[in-house]
Design a protein around this motif. Structure first.
Motif, mmCIF file in Angstrom:
data_model
loop_
_atom_site.group_PDB
_atom_site.id
_atom_site.type_symbol
_atom_site.label_atom_id
_atom_site.label_comp_id
_atom_site.label_asym_id
_atom_site.label_seq_id
_atom_site.Cartn_x
_atom_site.Cartn_y
_atom_site.Cartn_z
ATOM 1 N N LEU A 4 -20.921 2.173 -10.288
ATOM 2 C CA LEU A 4 -22.239 1.744 -9.827
ATOM 3 C C LEU A 4 -22.175 0.264 -9.469
ATOM 4 O O LEU A 4 -21.654 -0.542 -10.246
ATOM 5 N N VAL A 5 -22.740 -0.076 -8.331
ATOM 6 C CA VAL A 5 -22.769 -1.471 -7.895
ATOM 7 C C VAL A 5 -24.189 -1.821 -7.473
ATOM 8 O O VAL A 5 -24.731 -1.210 -6.540
ATOM 9 N N GLU A 6 -24.769 -2.810 -8.146
ATOM 10 C CA GLU A 6 -26.120 -3.258 -7.812
ATOM 11 C C GLU A 6 -26.060 -4.400 -6.803
ATOM 12 O O GLU A 6 -25.093 -5.163 -6.769
ATOM 13 N N SER A 7 -27.115 -4.513 -6.033
ATOM 14 C CA SER A 7 -27.266 -5.635 -5.112
ATOM 15 C C SER A 7 -28.740 -5.873 -4.863
ATOM 16 O O SER A 7 -29.571 -5.030 -5.213
ATOM 17 N N SER A 21 -30.736 -2.452 -4.890
ATOM 18 C CA SER A 21 -30.017 -1.233 -4.532
ATOM 19 C C SER A 21 -28.937 -0.968 -5.563
ATOM 20 O O SER A 21 -28.362 -1.913 -6.117
ATOM 21 N N CYS A 22 -28.656 0.290 -5.783
ATOM 22 C CA CYS A 22 -27.576 0.695 -6.676
ATOM 23 C C CYS A 22 -26.775 1.763 -5.946
ATOM 24 O O CYS A 22 -27.287 2.874 -5.736
ATOM 25 N N LYS A 77 -26.776 9.003 0.702
ATOM 26 C CA LYS A 77 -26.050 7.743 0.633
ATOM 27 C C LYS A 77 -25.650 7.397 -0.794
ATOM 28 O O LYS A 77 -25.065 6.342 -1.029
ATOM 29 N N ASN A 78 -26.010 8.261 -1.738
ATOM 30 C CA ASN A 78 -25.704 8.001 -3.155
ATOM 31 C C ASN A 78 -26.191 6.620 -3.575
ATOM 32 O O ASN A 78 -25.483 5.874 -4.274
ATOM 33 N N THR A 79 -27.385 6.310 -3.155
ATOM 34 C CA THR A 79 -27.958 5.001 -3.441
ATOM 35 C C THR A 79 -29.356 5.170 -4.010
ATOM 36 O O THR A 79 -30.136 5.992 -3.517
ATOM 37 N N VAL A 80 -29.651 4.406 -5.031
ATOM 38 C CA VAL A 80 -30.972 4.380 -5.639
ATOM 39 C C VAL A 80 -31.536 2.971 -5.472
ATOM 40 O O VAL A 80 -30.801 1.990 -5.585
ATOM 41 N N TYR A 96 -29.911 -3.872 -14.385
ATOM 42 C CA TYR A 96 -28.771 -2.969 -14.389
ATOM 43 C C TYR A 96 -29.205 -1.583 -13.939
ATOM 44 O O TYR A 96 -30.273 -1.113 -14.325
ATOM 45 N N CYS A 97 -28.353 -0.915 -13.172
ATOM 46 C CA CYS A 97 -28.589 0.502 -12.946
ATOM 47 C C CYS A 97 -27.620 1.285 -13.834
ATOM 48 O O CYS A 97 -26.554 0.789 -14.204
ATOM 49 N N ALA A 98 -28.030 2.490 -14.165
ATOM 50 C CA ALA A 98 -27.271 3.326 -15.082
ATOM 51 C C ALA A 98 -27.412 4.775 -14.654
ATOM 52 O O ALA A 98 -28.461 5.176 -14.152
#
Length: 125
Positions: A4-7, A21-22, A77-80, A96-98
């Motif tokens: 997981l990568v947040e921005s 975005s995650c 896009k597998n993005t939250v 943080y996203c989890a």
């Protein structure tokens, strides 16, 4: 494994907005719920919002952000995302996203197997 990568974090004035975005990679078909948590200096990590991948995309929010934040997802896009409006100085934290592998609107950290590195959100008064 799910990575997981947040921005999207940054500095904003009170009353402003940010969208986090995650992006998930790896075994992206395996996650069933994606949540946002935050941690302010000297405080415990706290639940913010959760999105269920199934259950019709059900969501749940912490009382402190209800009506101001919106969690949504683009499964293709597998993005939250976490849209944050009417930001307050007390929203300042690392966000943080989890991801959880089992379906549910979980609000505790122990239910989530995978975590991102976090993105800083700072709201100035």
């Amino acid at each position: 494994q799910v990575q997981l990568v947040e921005s999207g974090g940054g500095l904003v004035q009170a009353g402003g907005s940010l969208r986090l975005s995650c992006a998930a990679s790896g075994r992206t078909r395996s996650w069933a719920a994606m949540a946002w948590f935050r941690q302010a200096p000297g405080k415990e990590r706290e639940f913010v919002a959760v999105l269920s991948r199934w259950s019709g995309g059900a969501t749940y929010y912490a009382n402190s952000v209800k009506g101001r934040y919106t969690v949504s997802g683009d499964i293709a896009k597998n993005t939250v995302y976490l849209q944050m409006n009417s930001l307050k100085p007390e929203d300042t934290a690392v966000y943080y996203c989890a991801a959880a592998l089992t379906s549910g609107l979980y609000t505790t950290t122990r239910e989530y197997e995978y975590w991102g590195q976090g993105t800083q959100v700072t709201v100035s008064s």
